[in-house]
Scaffold this active site. Sequence first.
Site, PDB file in Angstrom:
ATOM      1  N   TYR A 137      36.591  12.144  93.267  1.00 10.78           N
ATOM      2  CA  TYR A 137      36.481  13.317  94.135  1.00 10.78           C
ATOM      3  C   TYR A 137      36.472  14.622  93.318  1.00 10.78           C
ATOM      4  O   TYR A 137      35.455  15.274  93.177  1.00 10.78           O
ATOM      5  CB  TYR A 137      37.640  13.346  95.143  1.00 10.78           C
ATOM      6  N   GLU A 252      44.400   9.085 102.696  1.00 15.37           N
ATOM      7  CA  GLU A 252      45.126   9.327 101.445  1.00 15.37           C
ATOM      8  C   GLU A 252      46.416  10.097 101.713  1.00 15.37           C
ATOM      9  O   GLU A 252      47.491   9.731 101.212  1.00 15.37           O
ATOM     10  CB  GLU A 252      44.258  10.108 100.462  1.00 15.37           C
TER      11      GLU A 252
END
Length: 404
Positions: A137, A252
Amino acid sequence: MAYDESVDLEQFRAETREWLEENCPPSMRTPMKDDEIVWGGKREKFKNPEAKVWLERMGEKGWTAPEWPAKYGGGGLSREQNRVLQEELRRIKARPALFSFGLWMFGPALLEFGNEEQKLRFIPDIVKGKTRWCQGYSEPGAGSDLADLQTRCEDKGDHYLINGQKVWTSYADKADWIFCLVRTDTSTKHEGISFILFDMESEGVEARPILLISGESPFCETFFTDVKVPKDQLVGEVNGGWQIAKRLLQFERSSISAGGFGGTGGSGILGPEEYAKMHIGTDSEGRLIDGDLRGRITDHKMYAKAFNLTVQRQAEQAKAGQQVGHTASILKYGAAKMNQDRHELLVEALGTEGLGWEGEGFDPAAKKVTRQWLRSKGNSIEGGTSEINLNVISKRVLGLKDHK
């Protein structure tokens, strides 16, 4: 195998208890040691041989992912059956068979956005711990503003070609595969991002560990140079990755908050109260002499209790099908604060022992506290900075407008 929901829960409890008694090895019923945590994947070493046995048995049963569909290797349990399973695991103090970004983040997102072929290909190996995943990411110029990512993904007809760099990629040097955000359209920001999967052994992939102030290197810089990726490894639509990215971030942050950044349980580390009594002392009634520290430790324990109850409530709401997306930001922010406060109290309670780093002059647990205290500084950055999460809370939860 899928379980019949009509089976009486007490019958299911009896069957589960019997299976656990027969299949959970003795050492898997003891506190987890830091060097025996199992992340799975091709390069898993299994320092404790019984950890391998435990993972194989739980994975075959699908109980590493109890509520995932049985057709993809999950346990196929109902919410009520999983609750019974977790109670029985806690009863025998069983260790988690597997720690996995695949279980916590990628798997849930793939079940929601992947096609049937992708689910059948990747989910069973996540459940059994055969594949270790990492998350591509953040980039050097795209952290808090993730949508500004620049890793390019070009369509070359029969494959994609990826060039770029990621940073703070957790355990990239140990992972088998990566789920990665890439830019497929440079003319637009959020709508030009795609979500793609590829093997970390692909030609052109390089992971370089980053040494932290704690002395550990769990994060990496990850470089992609002309990495060829088959087209069937794109999840969702081209330029449709931002929706998947946001959903995965919710998973997450929920997993981070549920674990409270791991705490210190099972690591040979006591709580702030125990260390304070040992190093600062108690009065004639057994209370900590330092009244101010005693008050702050009590405040922390009350905060932690309230936080854990909130996490449980959120989990029950999610299982009941209620929308809880943005509460993940609340919990992630709260978990970061709680863990950082805990480690500040631990170091203070240790007194001069809290200065320990290495050498025979310090208690081994104290040295571990010092390193974890330094590591906790990153809690308010990883998984979304506290500032970004507060922005999400103000806008999406409280409905506040931007200040002009």
